[in-house]
Design a protein around this motif. Structure first.
Motif, PDB file in Angstrom:
ATOM      1  N   ARG A 208     -25.179 -55.811  18.542  1.00 29.23           N
ATOM      2  CA  ARG A 208     -24.771 -55.326  17.433  1.00 29.23           C
ATOM      3  C   ARG A 208     -24.459 -56.659  16.345  1.00 29.23           C
ATOM      4  NH1 ARG A 208     -20.025 -54.127  19.344  1.00 29.23           N
ATOM      5  NH2 ARG A 208     -18.949 -56.019  18.343  1.00 29.23           N
ATOM      6  N   THR A 209     -24.829 -56.345  14.976  1.00 27.87           N
ATOM      7  CA  THR A 209     -24.799 -57.373  14.009  1.00 27.87           C
ATOM      8  C   THR A 209     -23.180 -57.482  13.494  1.00 27.87           C
ATOM      9  OG1 THR A 209     -26.920 -57.228  13.219  1.00 27.87           O
ATOM     10  CG2 THR A 209     -25.415 -58.098  11.696  1.00 27.87           C
ATOM     11  N   GLU A 210     -22.532 -58.591  13.605  1.00 36.50           N
ATOM     12  CA  GLU A 210     -21.018 -58.558  13.285  1.00 36.50           C
ATOM     13  C   GLU A 210     -20.781 -58.999  12.025  1.00 36.50           C
ATOM     14  OE1 GLU A 210     -19.161 -60.676  16.545  1.00 36.50           O
ATOM     15  OE2 GLU A 210     -19.206 -58.792  17.775  1.00 36.50           O
ATOM     16  N   ARG A 211     -21.375 -60.283  11.445  1.00 38.60           N
ATOM     17  CA  ARG A 211     -21.336 -60.911  10.234  1.00 38.60           C
ATOM     18  C   ARG A 211     -22.442 -61.753   9.873  1.00 38.60           C
ATOM     19  NH1 ARG A 211     -18.230 -63.004  13.919  1.00 38.60           N
ATOM     20  NH2 ARG A 211     -17.989 -65.481  14.026  1.00 38.60           N
ATOM     21  N   ILE A 212     -22.380 -62.118   8.680  1.00 40.74           N
ATOM     22  CA  ILE A 212     -23.066 -63.299   8.225  1.00 40.74           C
ATOM     23  C   ILE A 212     -22.392 -64.371   7.638  1.00 40.74           C
ATOM     24  CG2 ILE A 212     -24.815 -63.820   6.219  1.00 40.74           C
ATOM     25  CD1 ILE A 212     -25.901 -61.047   6.399  1.00 40.74           C
ATOM     26  N   GLU A 213     -22.410 -65.527   8.061  1.00 40.40           N
ATOM     27  CA  GLU A 213     -21.574 -66.685   7.542  1.00 40.40           C
ATOM     28  C   GLU A 213     -22.602 -67.934   7.217  1.00 40.40           C
ATOM     29  OE1 GLU A 213     -19.328 -67.193  11.203  1.00 40.40           O
ATOM     30  OE2 GLU A 213     -20.817 -68.631  11.872  1.00 40.40           O
ATOM     31  N   THR A 214     -22.029 -68.833   6.409  1.00 44.84           N
ATOM     32  CA  THR A 214     -22.697 -70.008   6.198  1.00 44.84           C
ATOM     33  C   THR A 214     -22.816 -71.039   7.273  1.00 44.84           C
ATOM     34  OG1 THR A 214     -21.907 -69.598   3.966  1.00 44.84           O
ATOM     35  CG2 THR A 214     -22.548 -71.888   4.640  1.00 44.84           C
ATOM     36  N   GLY A 215     -24.190 -71.226   7.650  1.00 43.64           N
ATOM     37  CA  GLY A 215     -24.392 -72.248   8.504  1.00 43.64           C
ATOM     38  C   GLY A 215     -24.656 -73.631   8.009  1.00 43.64           C
ATOM     39  N   PRO A 216     -25.310 -74.562   8.868  1.00 50.86           N
ATOM     40  CA  PRO A 216     -25.187 -76.136   8.273  1.00 50.86           C
ATOM     41  C   PRO A 216     -26.388 -76.253   7.388  1.00 50.86           C
ATOM     42  CG  PRO A 216     -26.060 -75.640  10.534  1.00 50.86           C
ATOM     43  CD  PRO A 216     -25.337 -74.379  10.339  1.00 50.86           C
ATOM     44  N   SER A 217     -27.424 -75.382   7.412  1.00 51.89           N
ATOM     45  CA  SER A 217     -28.224 -75.593   6.549  1.00 51.89           C
ATOM     46  C   SER A 217     -29.082 -74.180   5.861  1.00 51.89           C
ATOM     47  CB  SER A 217     -29.807 -76.046   7.269  1.00 51.89           C
ATOM     48  OG  SER A 217     -30.143 -75.273   8.529  1.00 51.89           O
ATOM     49  N   ARG A 220     -26.158 -67.786   8.507  1.00 55.00           N
ATOM     50  CA  ARG A 220     -26.218 -67.437   9.755  1.00 55.00           C
ATOM     51  C   ARG A 220     -25.774 -66.110  10.126  1.00 55.00           C
ATOM     52  NH1 ARG A 220     -22.067 -70.956  12.166  1.00 55.00           N
ATOM     53  NH2 ARG A 220     -23.471 -72.884  12.220  1.00 55.00           N
ATOM     54  N   LEU A 221     -26.927 -65.664  11.244  1.00 58.77           N
ATOM     55  CA  LEU A 221     -26.522 -64.076  11.638  1.00 58.77           C
ATOM     56  C   LEU A 221     -25.746 -64.259  13.024  1.00 58.77           C
ATOM     57  CD1 LEU A 221     -27.098 -61.060  10.626  1.00 58.77           C
ATOM     58  CD2 LEU A 221     -28.699 -61.305  12.448  1.00 58.77           C
ATOM     59  N   VAL A 222     -24.448 -63.578  12.923  1.00 59.50           N
ATOM     60  CA  VAL A 222     -23.729 -63.712  14.096  1.00 59.50           C
ATOM     61  C   VAL A 222     -23.871 -62.126  14.738  1.00 59.50           C
ATOM     62  CG1 VAL A 222     -21.534 -63.923  14.990  1.00 59.50           C
ATOM     63  CG2 VAL A 222     -22.201 -65.344  13.220  1.00 59.50           C
ATOM     64  N   MET A 223     -24.183 -62.130  15.965  1.00 60.28           N
ATOM     65  CA  MET A 223     -24.285 -60.995  16.781  1.00 60.28           C
ATOM     66  C   MET A 223     -23.184 -60.829  17.759  1.00 60.28           C
ATOM     67  SD  MET A 223     -28.518 -59.960  16.764  1.00 60.28           S
ATOM     68  CE  MET A 223     -28.395 -58.263  17.078  1.00 60.28           C
ATOM     69  N   ASP A 224     -23.036 -59.834  18.390  1.00 66.37           N
ATOM     70  CA  ASP A 224     -22.270 -59.921  19.711  1.00 66.37           C
ATOM     71  C   ASP A 224     -22.768 -60.608  20.827  1.00 66.37           C
ATOM     72  OD1 ASP A 224     -24.034 -57.673  20.206  1.00 66.37           O
ATOM     73  OD2 ASP A 224     -22.570 -56.400  20.837  1.00 66.37           O
ATOM     74  N   THR A 225     -24.287 -60.688  20.808  1.00 67.56           N
ATOM     75  CA  THR A 225     -24.919 -61.233  21.949  1.00 67.56           C
ATOM     76  C   THR A 225     -25.549 -62.479  21.592  1.00 67.56           C
ATOM     77  OG1 THR A 225     -27.114 -59.999  21.031  1.00 67.56           O
ATOM     78  CG2 THR A 225     -25.694 -58.912  22.804  1.00 67.56           C
ATOM     79  N   GLU A 229     -29.639 -68.919  13.450  1.00 67.51           N
ATOM     80  CA  GLU A 229     -29.519 -69.856  12.192  1.00 67.51           C
ATOM     81  C   GLU A 229     -30.901 -69.218  11.290  1.00 67.51           C
ATOM     82  OE1 GLU A 229     -27.298 -71.619  11.563  1.00 67.51           O
ATOM     83  OE2 GLU A 229     -26.328 -71.653  13.681  1.00 67.51           O
ATOM     84  N   ALA A 230     -30.698 -69.282  10.095  1.00 71.79           N
ATOM     85  CA  ALA A 230     -31.820 -69.020   9.314  1.00 71.79           C
ATOM     86  C   ALA A 230     -31.908 -69.834   7.806  1.00 71.79           C
ATOM     87  CB  ALA A 230     -31.597 -67.289   8.939  1.00 71.79           C
ATOM     88  N   ASP A 231     -33.083 -69.568   7.432  1.00 71.24           N
ATOM     89  CA  ASP A 231     -33.287 -70.368   5.710  1.00 71.24           C
ATOM     90  C   ASP A 231     -33.193 -68.938   4.880  1.00 71.24           C
ATOM     91  OD1 ASP A 231     -33.851 -73.080   6.251  1.00 71.24           O
ATOM     92  OD2 ASP A 231     -35.456 -71.918   7.739  1.00 71.24           O
ATOM     93  N   LEU A 232     -33.381 -67.795   5.330  1.00 73.66           N
ATOM     94  CA  LEU A 232     -33.131 -66.649   4.569  1.00 73.66           C
ATOM     95  C   LEU A 232     -32.756 -65.472   5.442  1.00 73.66           C
ATOM     96  CD1 LEU A 232     -33.802 -65.203   1.659  1.00 73.66           C
ATOM     97  CD2 LEU A 232     -36.292 -64.961   2.543  1.00 73.66           C
ATOM     98  N   ILE A 233     -32.128 -64.648   5.072  1.00 73.66           N
ATOM     99  CA  ILE A 233     -31.883 -63.252   5.675  1.00 73.66           C
ATOM    100  C   ILE A 233     -32.160 -62.162   4.684  1.00 73.66           C
ATOM    101  CG2 ILE A 233     -29.913 -61.691   6.560  1.00 73.66           C
ATOM    102  CD1 ILE A 233     -28.556 -64.317   7.550  1.00 73.66           C
TER     103      ILE A 233
END
Length: 423
Positions: A208-217, A220-225, A229-233
Motif C-alpha cells: 500500500r502506498t502511504e505517502r510521498i516525501e522529499t528524499g536526498p535527491s 521518495r515513495l513510501v509504501m508499507d512494504t 527513491e525517485a527522480d520523478l513520480i
C-alpha cells in the motif's frame, strides 16, 4: 442563436464545427481552459517520445482555423453556470460572462490524485496535459528513476512513452494485484506484465502506498512494504469529471453528467458530450462514461445537431480501448468479461505474447480482447457493432478464434444478397 461550448477537446471542437455548418449565422464561442490552441490529449505520449512536436498535437493544424470558421475561441475557465428556462450565462475566470441560448458542457476530466500526503511536492506530476508532458520530458534521461503510481488505462497510455527510454521505471499496481485490471482479463494482464518486466520495468503488485516525501535527491515513495527513491513520480490513479461549475444548476451528476438519448442534461438548453458525459453504452444499453476520443468526437457531433434543432438520437458507443505498451499492442471491445449464460473462447501463446479472447451471447459476438495480433481487430469490431448472427460461424470461431476475418467477410457477403438469392 448564441451557442457557448465549454471545453476545447475533441467533443467541443467537433461540436463547434458542426454547429457552424448547421447554423451559418449563429454566434459560436468555444471556451478552452488550457493555454494555447485546442490539442488532442491522446497525442501526449507521441509528444513525449518525440514522434511529433507539440504543434503536431493540435486538433486543427491550419492557421486561423477557428477564425475562418467564425468560431470565437477563448482561453478561459468556466467558474459558474447560471441557467434559466430560456438560456443562461457562464461566468469566466477573468470576471467576464457569456450569454447563451444553448450550452454544451464538454469539459472532460482531470486527474484524481491518490489520498496520500505529498502529491504536491516538487518532482511529482500527473500525465494529463502538455504542461505535464514538458515536466516529464525533462526527466527522461537514461538512468533516471521514474515511479508511476497507478496501473490502469491512464498509466498504460503514459507507459508507452517511458519504456525504452533508458529510465529505471517502477509501476505501482499495489492492492489491485494486477495491471490494467479494469480493461484486461487476468491472463492478458499477466502477459503484459511479463512483457514489461522483460524490458526492465519493475511492476509492484503488492503493498500500500502511504505517502510521498522529499528524499536526498528527489521525491521518495513510501509504501508499507518498501521505500522507493525517485527522480520523478508520476501519478496515474484515475480521473474525475470536471463539473464543479455546474453546482446549483440542477444538472444530475453520477459518474459524469447524466444525459438522455439526445445528449441533453437535466437542465433546459444544456447539453453534455465527451469524457464528462455519462452516455449510452452500445453493448449493454447502460449509461456510462467512455473516455475515448472517437466517442467524444461523435458525442460532440450528435449534441451539436440536436442543439441546432435536429432530432437525432445517439445509439451508444462501443466500449473500446487500444494500448501500445512498449511495442505490445492490445485491444479490448465491448463486453470482454463475458455475459451471464454466454460462452467464451481463449487462445494463448505465451512464448510469442499472443492472446485472443472472444465472448458470445447466443449467436452474436459481444466482446473481445486481443494482444499482439492486430490483423483482425477491424473484423472483430464489425461483428460486435453490427450484432450480426454468426450462424455456423459461431462453432467455427469457438474452435479457431483466428477465423474472424473469414467470418466477417462471409457474413457480409450473405447480408448483401437479396433475400431470394440468399434463401
Amino acid at each position: 442563436m448564441k451557442y457557448v461550448l465549454i471545453g476545447a477537446g475533441p467533443a467541443g471542437v467537433r461540436a463547434a464545427e458542426t454547429l457552424r455548418k448547421e447554423d451559418p449565422t449563429s454566434e459560436i464561442t468555444l471556451v478552452g481552459g488550457e493555454p494555447g490552441a485546442p490539442y488532442a490529449r491522446m497525442a501526449i505520449p507521441y509528444v513525449l517520445n518525440k514522434s511529433i512536436t507539440e504543434s503536431g498535437a493540435l486538433q486543427r493544424k491550419a492557421d486561423l482555423h477557428y477564425d475562418i470558421q467564425g468560431i470565437r475561441y477563448l482561453n478561459r475557465k468556466a467558474l459558474k453556470v447560471h441557467a434559466r428556462a430560456d438560456g443562461g450565462t457562464v461566468d469566466l475566470d477573468d470576471g467576464s460572462s457569456l450569454d447563451y441560448d444553448r450550452l454544451l458542457v464538454a469539459t472532460g476530466s482531470s486527474p484524481s490524485l491518490p489520498p496520500i500526503p505529498g502529491t504536491d511536492l516538487p518532482g511529482v506530476v500527473t500525465c494529463w496535459t502538455l504542461a505535464d508532458a514538458r515536466a516529464i520530458a525533462e526527466k527522461l534521461q537514461p538512468g533516471n528513476r521514474v515511479v508511476m503510481v497507478g496501473a490502469g488505462f491512464v498509466a498504460g497510455v503514459c507507459m508507452k512513452s517511458l519504456v525504452g527510454t533508458g529510465v529505471k521505471l517502477s509501476v505501482i499496481a499495489g492492492r489491485a494485484g494486477q495491471i490494467l485490471r479494469t480493461m484486461m482479463a487476468p491472463t492478458g494482464s499477466s502477459m503484459m506484465q511479463r512483457w514489461l518486466e522483460e524490458r526492465g520495468v519493475d511492476v509492484i503488485t503488492t503493498g500500500r502506498t502511504e505517502r510521498i516525501e522529499t528524499g536526498p535527491s528527489g521525491p521518495r515513495l513510501v509504501m508499507d512494504t518498501r521505500v522507493i527513491e525517485a527522480d520523478l513520480i508520476i501519478l496515474a490513479t484515475g480521473v474525475k469529471p470536471n463539473v464543479s461549475f455546474l453546482e446549483g444548476t440542477g444538472a444530475q451528476i453520477d459518474q459524469g453528467v447524466v444525459v438522455d438519448h439526445f445528449m441533453r442534461t437535466t437542465v433546459p438548453h444544456v447539453y453534455a458530450a465527451g469524457d464528462v458525459a455519462q452516455g449510452r453504452d452500445f453493448s449493454t444499453g447502460e449509461w456510462v462514461v467512455h473516455a475515448l476520443q472517437p466517442t467524444a468526437t461523435e458525442h460532440g457531433r450528435i449534441a451539436a445537431l440536436n442543439m441546432a434543432g435536429k432530432t437525432l438520437p445517439y445509439r451508444g458507443s462501443l466500449s473500446m480501448n487500444v494500448l501500445d505498451i512498449g511495442g505490445l499492442i492490445s485491444h479490448t471491445f465491448g463486453q470482454w468479461q463475458g455475459v451471464e449464460g454466454g460462452e467464451m473462447v481463449e487462445e494463448v501463446d505465451e512464448e510469442n505474447f499472443l492472446y485472443t479472447r472472444l465472448c458470445f451471447k447466443g449467436e452474436r459476438m459481444v466482446g473481445a480482447i486481443t494482444i499482439g495480433n492486430c490483423n483482425h481487430v477491424g473484423a472483430i469490431r464489425g461483428l460486435i457493432q453490427t450484432r450480426r448472427p454468426l450462424g455456423e460461424w459461431k462453432d467455427k470461431l469457438m474452435h479457431n478464434p483466428h477465423k474472424v476475418m473469414a467470418a466477417f467477410v462471409d457474413l457480409g457477403q450473405h447480408r448483401a444478397l437479396p433475400a431470394t438469392a440468399a434463401a
